[in-house]
Design a protein around this motif. Structure first.
Motif, PDB file in Angstrom:
ATOM      1  N   ASN A 183       0.802  -1.223   0.000  1.00  7.11           N
ATOM      2  CA  ASN A 183       0.000   0.000   0.000  1.00  7.11           C
ATOM      3  C   ASN A 183       0.835   1.273   0.000  1.00  7.11           C
ATOM      4  O   ASN A 183       0.363   2.311  -0.448  1.00  7.11           O
ATOM      5  CB  ASN A 183      -0.939   0.033   1.206  1.00  7.11           C
ATOM      6  N   LEU A 184       2.043   1.231   0.543  1.00 16.61           N
ATOM      7  CA  LEU A 184       2.897   2.419   0.646  1.00 16.61           C
ATOM      8  C   LEU A 184       4.297   2.049   0.229  1.00 16.61           C
ATOM      9  O   LEU A 184       4.961   1.228   0.885  1.00 16.61           O
ATOM     10  CB  LEU A 184       2.893   2.971   2.077  1.00 16.61           C
ATOM     11  N   ASN A 185       4.771   2.652  -0.843  1.00 16.34           N
ATOM     12  CA  ASN A 185       6.085   2.336  -1.385  1.00 16.34           C
ATOM     13  C   ASN A 185       7.176   2.712  -0.398  1.00 16.34           C
ATOM     14  O   ASN A 185       7.103   3.760   0.256  1.00 16.34           O
ATOM     15  CB  ASN A 185       6.262   3.081  -2.716  1.00 16.34           C
ATOM     16  N   ASP A 240       9.321   9.812  -1.134  1.00 20.79           N
ATOM     17  CA  ASP A 240       8.910  10.474   0.094  1.00 20.79           C
ATOM     18  C   ASP A 240       7.424  10.300   0.380  1.00 20.79           C
ATOM     19  O   ASP A 240       6.844  11.050   1.158  1.00 20.79           O
ATOM     20  CB  ASP A 240       9.234  11.978   0.021  1.00 20.79           C
ATOM     21  N   ALA A 241       6.783   9.341  -0.266  1.00 16.36           N
ATOM     22  CA  ALA A 241       5.356   9.105  -0.013  1.00 16.36           C
ATOM     23  C   ALA A 241       5.156   8.741   1.450  1.00 16.36           C
ATOM     24  O   ALA A 241       5.994   8.073   2.066  1.00 16.36           O
ATOM     25  CB  ALA A 241       4.845   7.984  -0.912  1.00 16.36           C
ATOM     26  N   TRP A 242       4.011   9.184   2.019  1.00 16.70           N
ATOM     27  CA  TRP A 242       3.754   8.937   3.432  1.00 16.70           C
ATOM     28  C   TRP A 242       2.257   8.935   3.697  1.00 16.70           C
ATOM     29  O   TRP A 242       1.486   9.610   3.008  1.00 16.70           O
ATOM     30  CB  TRP A 242       4.435  10.008   4.274  1.00 16.70           C
ATOM     31  N   VAL A 243       1.858   8.179   4.706  1.00 19.96           N
ATOM     32  CA  VAL A 243       0.483   8.145   5.199  1.00 19.96           C
ATOM     33  C   VAL A 243       0.558   8.610   6.642  1.00 19.96           C
ATOM     34  O   VAL A 243       1.320   8.046   7.438  1.00 19.96           O
ATOM     35  CB  VAL A 243      -0.110   6.721   5.109  1.00 19.96           C
ATOM     36  N   SER A 244      -0.204   9.644   6.992  1.00 19.26           N
ATOM     37  CA  SER A 244      -0.093  10.202   8.346  1.00 19.26           C
ATOM     38  C   SER A 244      -1.457  10.377   8.999  1.00 19.26           C
ATOM     39  O   SER A 244      -2.493  10.161   8.372  1.00 19.26           O
ATOM     40  CB  SER A 244       0.644  11.541   8.297  1.00 19.26           C
ATOM     41  N   GLY A 245      -1.434  10.806  10.260  1.00 18.37           N
ATOM     42  CA  GLY A 245      -2.665  11.058  10.996  1.00 18.37           C
ATOM     43  C   GLY A 245      -3.471   9.788  11.168  1.00 18.37           C
ATOM     44  O   GLY A 245      -2.924   8.727  11.467  1.00 18.37           O
ATOM     45  N   ASP A 246      -4.775   9.892  10.940  1.00 20.79           N
ATOM     46  CA  ASP A 246      -5.668   8.737  11.027  1.00 20.79           C
ATOM     47  C   ASP A 246      -6.052   8.240   9.640  1.00 20.79           C
ATOM     48  O   ASP A 246      -7.088   7.589   9.474  1.00 20.79           O
ATOM     49  CB  ASP A 246      -6.928   9.103  11.825  1.00 20.79           C
ATOM     50  N   TYR A 252       2.574   6.246  -3.712  1.00 20.28           N
ATOM     51  CA  TYR A 252       3.993   6.200  -4.040  1.00 20.28           C
ATOM     52  C   TYR A 252       4.467   7.525  -4.620  1.00 20.28           C
ATOM     53  O   TYR A 252       3.687   8.464  -4.743  1.00 20.28           O
ATOM     54  CB  TYR A 252       4.303   5.033  -4.968  1.00 20.28           C
ATOM     55  N   GLY A 253       5.747   7.586  -4.956  1.00 19.20           N
ATOM     56  CA  GLY A 253       6.355   8.842  -5.401  1.00 19.20           C
ATOM     57  C   GLY A 253       6.563   9.731  -4.189  1.00 19.20           C
ATOM     58  O   GLY A 253       7.129   9.298  -3.191  1.00 19.20           O
ATOM     59  N   ASP A 254       6.078  10.958  -4.263  1.00 13.18           N
ATOM     60  CA  ASP A 254       6.157  11.901  -3.146  1.00 13.18           C
ATOM     61  C   ASP A 254       4.769  12.244  -2.617  1.00 13.18           C
ATOM     62  O   ASP A 254       4.568  13.284  -1.999  1.00 13.18           O
ATOM     63  CB  ASP A 254       6.875  13.183  -3.589  1.00 13.18           C
ATOM     64  N   ALA A 255       3.800  11.388  -2.879  1.00 13.89           N
ATOM     65  CA  ALA A 255       2.406  11.642  -2.491  1.00 13.89           C
ATOM     66  C   ALA A 255       2.216  11.496  -0.986  1.00 13.89           C
ATOM     67  O   ALA A 255       2.936  10.746  -0.317  1.00 13.89           O
ATOM     68  CB  ALA A 255       1.489  10.679  -3.231  1.00 13.89           C
ATOM     69  N   TYR A 295      -0.190   9.273  -6.386  1.00 13.83           N
ATOM     70  CA  TYR A 295       1.245   9.307  -6.660  1.00 13.83           C
ATOM     71  C   TYR A 295       1.673  10.663  -7.198  1.00 13.83           C
ATOM     72  O   TYR A 295       0.863  11.572  -7.334  1.00 13.83           O
ATOM     73  CB  TYR A 295       1.641   8.174  -7.593  1.00 13.83           C
ATOM     74  N   GLY A 296       2.959  10.778  -7.504  1.00 14.72           N
ATOM     75  CA  GLY A 296       3.526  12.070  -7.899  1.00 14.72           C
ATOM     76  C   GLY A 296       3.646  12.928  -6.658  1.00 14.72           C
ATOM     77  O   GLY A 296       4.088  12.459  -5.610  1.00 14.72           O
ATOM     78  N   ASP A 297       3.229  14.183  -6.755  1.00 12.05           N
ATOM     79  CA  ASP A 297       3.237  15.106  -5.614  1.00 12.05           C
ATOM     80  C   ASP A 297       1.828  15.333  -5.080  1.00 12.05           C
ATOM     81  O   ASP A 297       1.557  16.343  -4.443  1.00 12.05           O
ATOM     82  CB  ASP A 297       3.848  16.451  -6.032  1.00 12.05           C
TER      83      ASP A 297
END
Length: 191
Positions: free
Chosen positions: A45-47, A51-57, A67-70, A85-87
């Motif tokens: 789910n997260l490359n 700099d891709a990231w999943v934060s908070g809730d 992925y990417g910088d998303a 993905y991308g930005d």
């Protein structure tokens, strides 16, 4: 190569799926080593690159990919076969699902829903509305007519929506440029 994040033992059970909170294993962008992030079902789910990231809730699950910088943050949900993905940024209470794609410099937030075969890739913010792909059923509005651009061809919205440009597109048409290659200067005008 070291991993960017790991799955913690903090978890959420959701309709037969187990989502694990992530933890940063290295520092990158605005994330520090040791920071806890949002929740994902599996590493797919997260490359681990970029700099891709999943934060908070925020939750990312199913076969969805970030992925990417998303970034996916707040209480956002990304699932199904969706891709961010991308930005691109997905935040707030936004949902992206189905075969939807959010990429480039797009921002989807607030109560916006992007789903079906919809693709959002403009330098714009989407704060309200349900964006779907496919044919016009008569119950949805063709965004092309509302925005005056063919970029939206075959993209539709159900219900009210808001589209706010975040950056003016700058044209280089007619501008002169000077390039030096191997000691020789060239001047050209961009079409």
């Amino acid at each position: 190569m070291s991993k960017k994040y790991s799955l913690t033992e903090n978890k959420i059970e959701w309709y037969g799926k187990t989502l694990f909170q992530i933890k940063a294993e290295i520092s990158f962008r605005n994330v520090n080593k040791g920071d806890l992030g949002g929740y994902i079902e599996k590493e797919k789910n997260l490359n681990q690159d970029g700099d891709a990231w999943v934060s908070g809730d925020a939750w990312v699950y199913g076969d969805a990919q970030v992925y990417g910088d998303a970034w996916v943050s707040g209480d956002a949900r990304v699932y199904g076969d969706a891709q961010v993905y991308g930005d691109a940024w997905v935040s707030g209470d936004a949902w992206v699902y189905g075969d939807a794609r959010v990429y480039g410099d797009a921002q989807v937030y607030g109560d916006a829903w992007v789903y079906g075969d919809a693709q959002v890739s403009l330098k714009a913010s989407f704060t309200k509305g349900w964006f779907i792909g496919g044919d016009d059923t008569g119950k949805i509005t063709d965004i092309t007519e509302k925005t005056g651009t063919t970029f939206w061809k075959n993209q539709y919205v159900l219900g009210d929506y808001e589209i706010t440009p975040t950056e003016e597109e700058k044209s280089l048409s007619g501008k002169k440029v000077k390039v030096e290659l191997d000691g020789v200067s060239y001047t050209a005008t961009i079409d």
